[in-house]
Design a protein around this motif. Structure first.
Motif, mmCIF file in Angstrom:
data_model
loop_
_atom_site.group_PDB
_atom_site.id
_atom_site.type_symbol
_atom_site.label_atom_id
_atom_site.label_comp_id
_atom_site.label_asym_id
_atom_site.label_seq_id
_atom_site.Cartn_x
_atom_site.Cartn_y
_atom_site.Cartn_z
ATOM 1 N N THR A 37 -7.908 -39.636 -33.453
ATOM 2 C CA THR A 37 -9.134 -39.094 -32.744
ATOM 3 C C THR A 37 -9.375 -39.975 -31.388
ATOM 4 O O THR A 37 -8.991 -41.094 -31.664
ATOM 5 C CB THR A 37 -10.405 -39.412 -33.419
ATOM 6 N N SER A 38 -9.283 -39.438 -30.259
ATOM 7 C CA SER A 38 -9.461 -40.069 -28.891
ATOM 8 C C SER A 38 -10.718 -40.929 -29.165
ATOM 9 O O SER A 38 -11.529 -40.670 -29.925
ATOM 10 C CB SER A 38 -9.512 -39.069 -27.844
ATOM 11 N N PRO A 41 -14.636 -38.138 -26.873
ATOM 12 C CA PRO A 41 -14.240 -36.658 -26.972
ATOM 13 C C PRO A 41 -14.803 -35.946 -25.642
ATOM 14 O O PRO A 41 -14.382 -34.891 -25.675
ATOM 15 C CB PRO A 41 -15.391 -36.260 -28.196
ATOM 16 N N LYS A 83 -10.213 -34.120 -31.240
ATOM 17 C CA LYS A 83 -11.298 -34.640 -30.636
ATOM 18 C C LYS A 83 -12.349 -34.250 -31.459
ATOM 19 O O LYS A 83 -12.995 -32.970 -31.160
ATOM 20 C CB LYS A 83 -11.353 -34.075 -29.173
#
Length: 318
Positions: A37-38, A41, A83
Motif C-alpha cells: 500500500t502506498s 492514497p 491504494k
C-alpha cells in the motif's frame, strides 16, 4: 454502493472537507494490513508504467474485493500495488479518471446512480450499458458478477419490535414513524438520491435527524446495535444483519437499484490478460460467497488479504 448521488463535491470549493478526508483516509490506510500500500492514497500520481494500481473505497468489503482483484492479477504475473481505504466514490472516480488508480471494485447500479441520478435501472445488463455510455472515455466496466451488495435501510431489533416491523415490511411502512427515528449513514448518504433525498421524494420519509457515521462500517453497525440510531444505511451483505437481528426493509420502488460487484478499469493501463483475469473472478463470485467472505473479515477478524487468497485458491484462480 448505490438511482444516487447528487453530491459530487468540488475539492477546490471544499478545501476543508478535502483536508478532513485526507486525514481520515491516511489513518484508515495505516491500519490496513492488506498488500503493498502506498503511503498516501490521495497523492493523485499516475500509476508507474507496467504497474496495476488497485484501489478501494473506505469500507471493509471494498478492501476485500480489491485484494481479490489484485491477487488474481498477480497470479497472472502482473505487477500490482494497492491504494486502500481512499474514501467515497466522489474521490475515487476522479482518481480513476486521472490514472492514479487502474482498477476499482464497483457496484454497477450505484455507479450509474452517481453518474446519472435519474437513470432507470431495469436489469444488470441494461445498467452496465447505461454506465458505459456515461463513463469517462478512459474508463470502462468489465463483466458484472452475480454477487450483489446494495444499500438498505435497516432497523434494529428494538425498533422493529416497537413498531411491529418484520422481514416483510417495506420502506413505505416507515412513513408514519420516521419522524420519531434517528437515521445514520455515511456523510454522503445525507445528500444522495439513494439516501435521504430519495427516501423523502420516493417514500415521503422525513426522519427526526441524521447522524453522520461511516459507509456501512463499524461506526454504523455499533450505532444501530446500541440504539444511538434506530435506522441506518446497512449493506445487504453485512453479516451483522443476522448477528444483531437487524430488519432490512423492502424497497418496492427500487430506489437502491441494482448493485452487482463489477470491476471498473482504466482502459489504457490494463492488459487483455488482466481483463480476462478479472472477468474470471466475476464469473465465480456470487452473493452467498461474498457474504461468507465478509463474515470472515468482519466477524472473525481475519486479514482480508488472507481471505482473498484462500478464496482465489479454492476457486482455481490462484
Amino acid at each position: 454502493m448505490t438511482s444516487t448521488a447528487k453530491n459530487s463535491w468540488s475539492r477546490t470549493r471544499h478545501t476543508g472537507a478535502a483536508a478532513v478526508a485526507l486525514t481520515a483516509a491516511t489513518a484508515l490506510l495505516a491500519g490496513c494490513s492488506s498488500g503493498d500500500t502506498s503511503d498516501n492514497p490521495l497523492e493523485g500520481e499516475k500509476a508507474e508504467a507496467g504497474t496495476v494500481v488497485v484501489g478501494s473505497n473506505n469500507f471493509a468489503e471494498s478492501t476485500l474485493l480489491a485484494d481479490i482483484y489484485g491477487e488474481a492479477l498477480r497470479a497472472k504475473g502482473l505487477k500490482v500495488t494497492y491504494k486502500h481505504n481512499i474514501g467515497s466514490r466522489e474521490t475515487t472516480y476522479g482518481l480513476m479518471k486521472n490514472g492514479s488508480i487502474t482498477v476499482l471494485p464497483e457496484y454497477n447500479g450505484s455507479l450509474l446512480a452517481y453518474l446519472d441520478p435519474e437513470a432507470e435501472q431495469e436489469s444488470p445488463e441494461a445498467v452496465n450499458t447505461a454506465v458505459k455510455a456515461k463513463l469517462d472515455k478512459k474508463l470502462t466496466l468489465l463483466d458484472p458478477s452475480p454477487a450483489e451488495d446494495k444499500d438498505s435501510v435497516s432497523v434494529n431489533a428494538e425498533t422493529a419490535k416497537k413498531y411491529k416491523l418484520t422481514a416483510s415490511s417495506t420502506l413505505a411502512d416507515l412513513k408514519d414513524v420516521a419522524p420519531e427515528l434517528v437515521i445514520g449513514g455515511s456523510p454522503e448518504f445525507q445528500t444522495r438520491r439513494q439516501g435521504l433525498e430519495g427516501l423523502k421524494s420516493v417514500y415521503g420519509l422525513e426522519f427526526k435527524s441524521f447522524k453522520a457515521l461511516d459507509a456501512g462500517g463499524p461506526l454504523t453497525q455499533a450505532a444501530l446495535t446500541q440504539n444511538e440510531v434506530q435506522a441506518a444505511d446497512i449493506f445487504t451483505t453485512d453479516p451483522t444483519i443476522v448477528k444483531e437481528e437487524f430488519v432490512v426493509l423492502g424497497d418496492p420502488e427500487n430506489l437502491f437499484g441494482f448493485a452487482n460487484v463489477t470491476p471498473l478499469v482504466h482502459k489504457d493501463a490494463l492488459s487483455q490478460e488482466g481483463v480476462d483475469a478479472l472477468n474470471e473472478v466475476s464469473a465465480k463470485l456470487d452473493t452467498e460467497t461474498l457474504l461468507d467472505l465478509d463474515a470472515q473479515v468482519q466477524l472473525d477478524k481475519k486479514d482480508p488479504l488472507d481471505v482473498a487468497k484462500a478464496w482465489l485458491e479454492s476457486a482455481g484462480l490462484l
